[in-house]
Design a protein around this motif. Structure first.
Motif, short mmCIF file in Angstrom:
data_model
loop_
_atom_site.label_atom_id
_atom_site.label_comp_id
_atom_site.label_asym_id
_atom_site.label_seq_id
_atom_site.Cartn_x
_atom_site.Cartn_y
_atom_site.Cartn_z
N ASP A 192 -8.25 6.05 13.71
CA ASP A 192 -7.38 4.94 14.11
C ASP A 192 -8.20 3.74 14.57
O ASP A 192 -7.87 2.59 14.25
CB ASP A 192 -6.42 5.39 15.21
N THR A 236 0.85 -1.19 0.00
CA THR A 236 0.00 0.00 0.00
C THR A 236 0.88 1.23 0.00
O THR A 236 2.08 1.14 -0.10
CB THR A 236 -0.92 0.02 1.24
N ASP A 237 0.26 2.36 0.19
CA ASP A 237 1.00 3.60 0.21
C ASP A 237 1.46 3.96 1.61
O ASP A 237 1.64 5.12 1.92
CB ASP A 237 0.17 4.73 -0.38
N GLY A 238 1.66 3.03 2.48
CA GLY A 238 2.13 3.34 3.82
C GLY A 238 1.84 2.22 4.79
O GLY A 238 2.03 2.37 5.98
N GLY A 239 1.38 1.11 4.34
CA GLY A 239 1.07 0.02 5.25
C GLY A 239 0.65 -1.21 4.48
O GLY A 239 0.93 -1.36 3.31
N ILE A 259 -6.59 -2.20 8.74
CA ILE A 259 -5.70 -1.35 7.94
C ILE A 259 -4.55 -0.93 8.82
O ILE A 259 -4.75 -0.33 9.87
CB ILE A 259 -6.46 -0.13 7.40
N ASP A 260 -3.33 -1.24 8.39
CA ASP A 260 -2.14 -0.95 9.18
C ASP A 260 -1.30 0.06 8.42
O ASP A 260 -0.91 -0.17 7.28
CB ASP A 260 -1.35 -2.24 9.40
N HIS A 261 -1.03 1.19 9.05
CA HIS A 261 -0.26 2.26 8.39
C HIS A 261 1.20 2.24 8.77
O HIS A 261 1.92 3.19 8.47
CB HIS A 261 -0.86 3.63 8.72
N ASP A 262 1.67 1.21 9.44
CA ASP A 262 3.08 1.10 9.77
C ASP A 262 3.86 0.76 8.52
O ASP A 262 3.45 -0.05 7.70
CB ASP A 262 3.33 0.03 10.84
N ASP A 302 -9.61 2.13 11.45
CA ASP A 302 -8.57 1.39 10.73
C ASP A 302 -8.25 0.07 11.44
O ASP A 302 -8.07 -0.96 10.78
CB ASP A 302 -7.31 2.23 10.59
#
Length: 153
Positions: free
Chosen positions: A136, A36-39, A144-147, A139
């Motif tokens: 958050d 993804t674009d960040g996670g 959805i994980d933005h790590d 997510d």
């Protein structure tokens, strides 16, 4: 000119010096992870990502996925709170000018001035923190994980 026809397609130098089956060629992710674009998107987020939006009808007021419906509910709730915080003191001053224009005893400013000068920016900060926390939680609920897994950020 240089003749590059001597190099075969199985040459390791063609992909940056790594072999084709090297795990580092895809950023260190496993083959079943979705970039993804960040996670990393999992579950409902991955299913939603596979939707072809060029051929599908998208209605922003009636979203197609539960994630988008819940996110839109958060956005509209935040918008309603913002309208009350920003336009509430102004409307109250118009409707009840007497109490709203009286000077506050400690700071010496009229109440409407205090509510607009301190209440609106403070309310915006609180609203931003509320939105971030709710987003958050949403997510986390939908996986959805933005790590950042293996990239530079």
């Amino acid at each position: 000119m240089t003749d590059n026809s001597l190099h075969g397609t199985d040459d390791a130098a063609t992909d940056g010096g790594r072999a084709a089956d090297d795990a580092a060629t895809d950023g260190g992710r496993a083959a079943d992870d979705a970039a993804t674009d960040g996670g990393v998107a999992t579950g409902a987020a991955q299913q939603h990502r596979q939707t072809d939006y060029l051929d599908a009808e998208v209605n922003i007021l009636n979203p197609s996925t539960p994630y988008m419906r819940e996110h839109l509910r958060i956005v509209w709730t935040g918008f309603a709170i913002w309208v009350l915080v920003v336009f509430g003191p102004v409307t109250a001053t118009y409707l009840a000018p007497g109490p709203m224009t009286t000077t506050m005893p400690i700071i010496g400013f009229p109440l409407h001035y205090f509510l607009v000068a301190i209440g609106a920016p403070g309310g915006a900060l609180i609203l931003a923190a509320w939105y971030a926390r709710r987003r958050d939680e949403l997510d986390d609920k939908y996986g959805i994980d933005h790590d950042v897994v293996g990239g530079d950020a």
